[in-house]
Design an enzyme around this catalytic site. Structure first.
Site: not given
Ligand code: AP5
Ligand code: MG
Length: 214
Positions: A13, A88, A127, A160, A171
């Site tokens: 996203k 969300r 990431r 992260r 998540r």
């Protein structure tokens, strides 16, 4: 043009929202980035949001809805905006409807970046995010020029906190329970656009641009 990005954590996203924002000259508004900036600056909002984020859960609706309504009412959003990570939940989508109606406009497109869970887990582990400017990289698919260093601002790149494998699973669970129902919500409104998020970043962007056709 007023767009929202839908998709699982790690679907891309943020990657695509930045490209769309640049190509169409509209602001990119990421609620995750706003919360992370607040945590970094030690604000009250950051303190409240941190425990939910670290656990891979959602920050309560009341902490996010007004914040977004205020943000999209600012002058730089007059010609449009792209929301990344909001809404969300169904109550957030309803709050967004009310906020855009107040501005005399509507959500034009809900871009759903479709990626299966198996691909997500690999993406999140690779990431890296910049501690300075928030730019994101992937050690395999989008590496920085120098390992561990941000191309944009030269600061350090980190994993992260919520990209650790056990938090990613939570998540994903939260996404399927609370956010996936928004796909139906926007389909019923006739603004849903689904793109295949498993292809390369440029191919995904190409599909979005072609479908936006503006
Ligand atoms: P947020 O920051 O929004 O996280 P998220 O939705 O979990 O999404 P991510 O940012 O992890 O993934 P992304 O889809 O942006 O993927 P990216 O482009 O980085 O939210 C974090 C937390 O804040 C939430 O868990 C929640 O607690 C809280 N929060 C935020 N908004 C909220 C709200 N509205 N209500 C309540 N709580 C809220 O890509 C991922 C990786 O893959 C990158 O390394 C990238 O380089 C790579 N990649 C991207 N595209 C491709 C591709 N096509 N091929 C190969 N690699 C790719
Ligand atoms: Mg993101």
């Amino acid at each position: 043009m007023r767009l929202i990005m839908l998709g699982a954590p790690g679907a891309g996203k943020g990657t695509q929202a930045k490209k769309v924002a640049e190509a169409y000259g509209i602001p990119h508004i990421s609620t995750g980035d706003i919360f992370r900036a607040n945590i970094k600056n030690g604000t009250e909002l950051g303190k409240k949001a941190k425990s939910y984020m670290d656990a891979g859960g959602l920050v309560p609706d009341e902490l996010v809805c007004d914040l977004v309504a205020d943000r999209i009412a600012q002058d730089d959003c007059a010609k449009g905006f792209i929301l990344d990570g909001f809404p969300r939940t169904i109550p957030q989508a309803e709050a967004l409807d009310a906020a855009v109606a107040k501005l005399g406009c509507q959500v034009d497109y809900a871009v759903n970046v479709d990626v299966p869970d198996s691909v997500i887990v690999n993406r999140m582990g690779g990431r890296r995010a910049c501690v300075g400017c928030g730019a994101t990289y992937h050690i395999e698919f989008n590496p920085p020029k120098t390992e561990g260093i941000c191309d944009v601002c030269g600061k350090e790149l980190i994993l992260r906190d919520d990209d650790k494998p056990e938090t990613v699973q939570n998540r994903l669970r939260v996404y399927h329970e609370q956010t996936q129902p928004l796909i139906d919500f926007y389909e019923k409104k006739g603004v849903l656009m689904t793109v295949d998020g498993t292809r390369s970043m440029d191919e995904v962007f190409g599909e979005i641009k072609e479908k936006l056709g503006e």
